[in-house]
Design a protein around this motif. Structure first.
Motif, PDB file in Angstrom:
ATOM      1  N   TRP A  14      -7.909   1.796   1.245  1.00 21.53           N
ATOM      2  CA  TRP A  14      -7.777   0.576   0.438  1.00 21.53           C
ATOM      3  C   TRP A  14      -7.561  -0.674   1.281  1.00 21.53           C
ATOM      4  O   TRP A  14      -7.969  -1.770   0.894  1.00 21.53           O
ATOM      5  CB  TRP A  14      -6.663   0.737  -0.598  1.00 21.53           C
ATOM      6  CG  TRP A  14      -7.127   1.508  -1.796  1.00 21.53           C
ATOM      7  CD1 TRP A  14      -6.798   2.795  -2.128  1.00 21.53           C
ATOM      8  CD2 TRP A  14      -8.025   1.061  -2.807  1.00 21.53           C
ATOM      9  NE1 TRP A  14      -7.434   3.177  -3.275  1.00 21.53           N
ATOM     10  CE2 TRP A  14      -8.198   2.136  -3.714  1.00 21.53           C
ATOM     11  CE3 TRP A  14      -8.713  -0.127  -3.035  1.00 21.53           C
ATOM     12  CZ2 TRP A  14      -9.023   2.032  -4.838  1.00 21.53           C
ATOM     13  CZ3 TRP A  14      -9.540  -0.227  -4.150  1.00 21.53           C
ATOM     14  CH2 TRP A  14      -9.687   0.844  -5.035  1.00 21.53           C
ATOM     15  N   THR A  33     -11.463   8.533  -5.871  1.00 21.81           N
ATOM     16  CA  THR A  33     -12.315   9.403  -6.681  1.00 21.81           C
ATOM     17  C   THR A  33     -13.769   9.160  -6.279  1.00 21.81           C
ATOM     18  O   THR A  33     -14.111   8.105  -5.740  1.00 21.81           O
ATOM     19  CB  THR A  33     -12.172   9.102  -8.180  1.00 21.81           C
ATOM     20  OG1 THR A  33     -12.631   7.757  -8.436  1.00 21.81           O
ATOM     21  CG2 THR A  33     -10.718   9.234  -8.634  1.00 21.81           C
ATOM     22  N   LYS A  42      -4.150   3.532  -5.024  1.00 23.14           N
ATOM     23  CA  LYS A  42      -4.424   4.655  -5.927  1.00 23.14           C
ATOM     24  C   LYS A  42      -5.328   5.694  -5.274  1.00 23.14           C
ATOM     25  O   LYS A  42      -6.066   5.401  -4.319  1.00 23.14           O
ATOM     26  CB  LYS A  42      -5.054   4.148  -7.224  1.00 23.14           C
ATOM     27  CG  LYS A  42      -6.423   3.519  -7.055  1.00 23.14           C
ATOM     28  CD  LYS A  42      -6.938   3.001  -8.392  1.00 23.14           C
ATOM     29  CE  LYS A  42      -8.315   2.341  -8.228  1.00 23.14           C
ATOM     30  NZ  LYS A  42      -8.816   1.809  -9.514  1.00 23.14           N
ATOM     31  N   ILE A  43      -5.287   6.879  -5.804  1.00 22.32           N
ATOM     32  CA  ILE A  43      -6.042   7.999  -5.251  1.00 22.32           C
ATOM     33  C   ILE A  43      -7.534   7.720  -5.318  1.00 22.32           C
ATOM     34  O   ILE A  43      -8.030   7.044  -6.227  1.00 22.32           O
ATOM     35  CB  ILE A  43      -5.686   9.297  -6.009  1.00 22.32           C
ATOM     36  CG1 ILE A  43      -6.181  10.525  -5.244  1.00 22.32           C
ATOM     37  CG2 ILE A  43      -6.236   9.277  -7.428  1.00 22.32           C
ATOM     38  CD1 ILE A  43      -5.624  11.833  -5.779  1.00 22.32           C
ATOM     39  N   GLY A  75       1.498   4.793  -1.951  1.00 22.06           N
ATOM     40  CA  GLY A  75       0.565   5.645  -2.677  1.00 22.06           C
ATOM     41  C   GLY A  75      -0.317   6.511  -1.809  1.00 22.06           C
ATOM     42  O   GLY A  75      -0.108   6.649  -0.607  1.00 22.06           O
ATOM     43  N   TYR A 117      -0.140  -0.788  -4.840  1.00 22.27           N
ATOM     44  CA  TYR A 117      -0.274   0.665  -4.894  1.00 22.27           C
ATOM     45  C   TYR A 117      -1.694   1.075  -4.519  1.00 22.27           C
ATOM     46  O   TYR A 117      -2.670   0.553  -5.075  1.00 22.27           O
ATOM     47  CB  TYR A 117       0.060   1.170  -6.292  1.00 22.27           C
ATOM     48  CG  TYR A 117      -0.053   2.668  -6.453  1.00 22.27           C
ATOM     49  CD1 TYR A 117       0.881   3.518  -5.868  1.00 22.27           C
ATOM     50  CD2 TYR A 117      -1.107   3.234  -7.153  1.00 22.27           C
ATOM     51  CE1 TYR A 117       0.768   4.888  -5.978  1.00 22.27           C
ATOM     52  CE2 TYR A 117      -1.228   4.606  -7.287  1.00 22.27           C
ATOM     53  CZ  TYR A 117      -0.278   5.426  -6.696  1.00 22.27           C
ATOM     54  OH  TYR A 117      -0.399   6.793  -6.806  1.00 22.27           O
ATOM     55  N   TYR A 138       0.798  -1.211   0.000  1.00 23.16           N
ATOM     56  CA  TYR A 138       0.000   0.000   0.000  1.00 23.16           C
ATOM     57  C   TYR A 138       0.839   1.272   0.000  1.00 23.16           C
ATOM     58  O   TYR A 138       0.686   2.148   0.841  1.00 23.16           O
ATOM     59  CB  TYR A 138      -0.999  -0.013   1.171  1.00 23.16           C
ATOM     60  CG  TYR A 138      -2.026  -1.117   0.996  1.00 23.16           C
ATOM     61  CD1 TYR A 138      -3.119  -0.932   0.156  1.00 23.16           C
ATOM     62  CD2 TYR A 138      -1.850  -2.351   1.611  1.00 23.16           C
ATOM     63  CE1 TYR A 138      -4.032  -1.959  -0.038  1.00 23.16           C
ATOM     64  CE2 TYR A 138      -2.757  -3.385   1.419  1.00 23.16           C
ATOM     65  CZ  TYR A 138      -3.851  -3.182   0.593  1.00 23.16           C
ATOM     66  OH  TYR A 138      -4.743  -4.200   0.396  1.00 23.16           O
TER      67      TYR A 138
END
Length: 313
Positions: free
Chosen positions: A123, A205, A202-203, A117, A200, A115
């Motif tokens: 996540w 949204t 991720k951002i 990122g 990763y 993890y």
């Protein structure tokens, strides 16, 4: 130690407070520029700036830290023993990474190397991990790839949300960075390269929260918890957006294969039962657009739902 602290959101504040309380000399705080927020679009300071000013610490807010000679000169003038970074929001250039005697130390909200990122807190819940934590590490030009120093492990509870885990990890960062700086100064710490399984984060949204009812019930329930309070999971009823705040996986799914995912198969005094790709999900708390968040019982007293109605993507 003589320090520069870099951070921006609420998550960073407990670490800054711990450094101050621990007797370190925080010579400057670097944070993102103020932004206009809210309906009135009023200029608002970052949480880290607010905390720094309350302690009388000078605040620097460069639009960018890369290719910024003025900022680089200021950092050189301060001549910090270490730079502590937590959720700052910009990548540091090599010229800054190499300046401090003890390096630039990042406080990262996961058990690296997993993890890396932008959104590890959410996540780990979405993915169904059993534990997470905080890692202190040397910063380098790669994203969260530097050698590790210390870790704190935090179990993920069955009802954990992104918000509750955020607060636990933020609180854990302060003691860990104090222990890390003490170990660096004494020479007791060993650098640990990041080896093994990685992924990763991720951002986040808003689109990520749009529930795909063909997913299994357990995955949807974790998505709801992971995205609470932001950006939140949601679906649609009669063309209106409805945020989903709390749900439970039903132990038994007594409906046949002819019931399609997203279909409401029944309601009770405190639940709305929705068919998923695998299993049944009992929605417990929700919020129709323009309305307040409420439990399912209160929602049903003001909004008529019946078996055969649908939650739509």
């Amino acid at each position: 130690m003589r320090l520069i602290f870099m951070g921006t959101p609420d998550f960073s504040v407990p670490a800054l407070e711990a450094l101050i309380a621990g007797g370190h000399q925080v010579e400057a705080v670097v944070t993102q520029p103020d932004k206009r927020r809210g309906r009135g679009k009023e200029m608002q300071m970052t949480p880290v700036k607010t905390a720094a000013l309350s302690h009388g610490i000078p605040v620097l807010q460069p639009e960018k830290v890369k290719n910024n000679p003025e900022f680089l000169t200021k950092v050189k003038e301060i001549c910090p023993d270490a730079i502590v970074v937590i959720a700052f929001g910009q990548i540091l250039p090599k010229e800054i990474l190499e300046l401090p005697k003890y390096g630039c130390i990042n406080i990262h909200a996961s058990l690296l190397p997993k993890y890396r990122g932008a959104a590890p807190i959410q996540w780990v819940i979405i993915d169904g991990e059993a534990e997470t934590g905080v890692t202190t590490m040397y910063m380098e030009e790669g994203l969260d790839t530097g050698d590790m120093l210390l870790k704190t492990v935090i179990p993920i509870e069955k009802d954990e949300t992104g918000g509750s885990l955020h607060d636990k990890l933020a609180a854990a960062g302060g003691p860990l960075i104090l222990e890390t700086l003490k170990g660096l100064e004494s020479g007791a710490l060993t650098r640990m390269p990041q080896v093994g399984e990685t992924c990763y984060a991720k951002i986040l949204t808003k689109a990520l929260g749009n529930v795909d009812w063909s997913m299994d019930a357990e995955a949807i329930e974790r998505l709801i918890r992971g995205l609470s309070p932001w950006p939140s999971a949601y679906s649609h009823l009669d063309g209106k957006t409805v945020k989903l705040w709390k749900a439970q996986v039903c132990e038994e799914d007594l409906n046949g294969d002819d019931v399609l995912p997203g279909e409401i198969v029944g309601v009770s005094k405190d639940s709305i039962f929705v068919k998923t790709g695998k299993g049944l999900l009992a929605v417990k708390e929700l919020q129709l657009e323009g309305k307040k968040r409420m439990d399912a019982g209160a929602f049903l007293r003001g909004y008529s739902l019946k078996a055969g109605d649908r939650m739509e993507e």
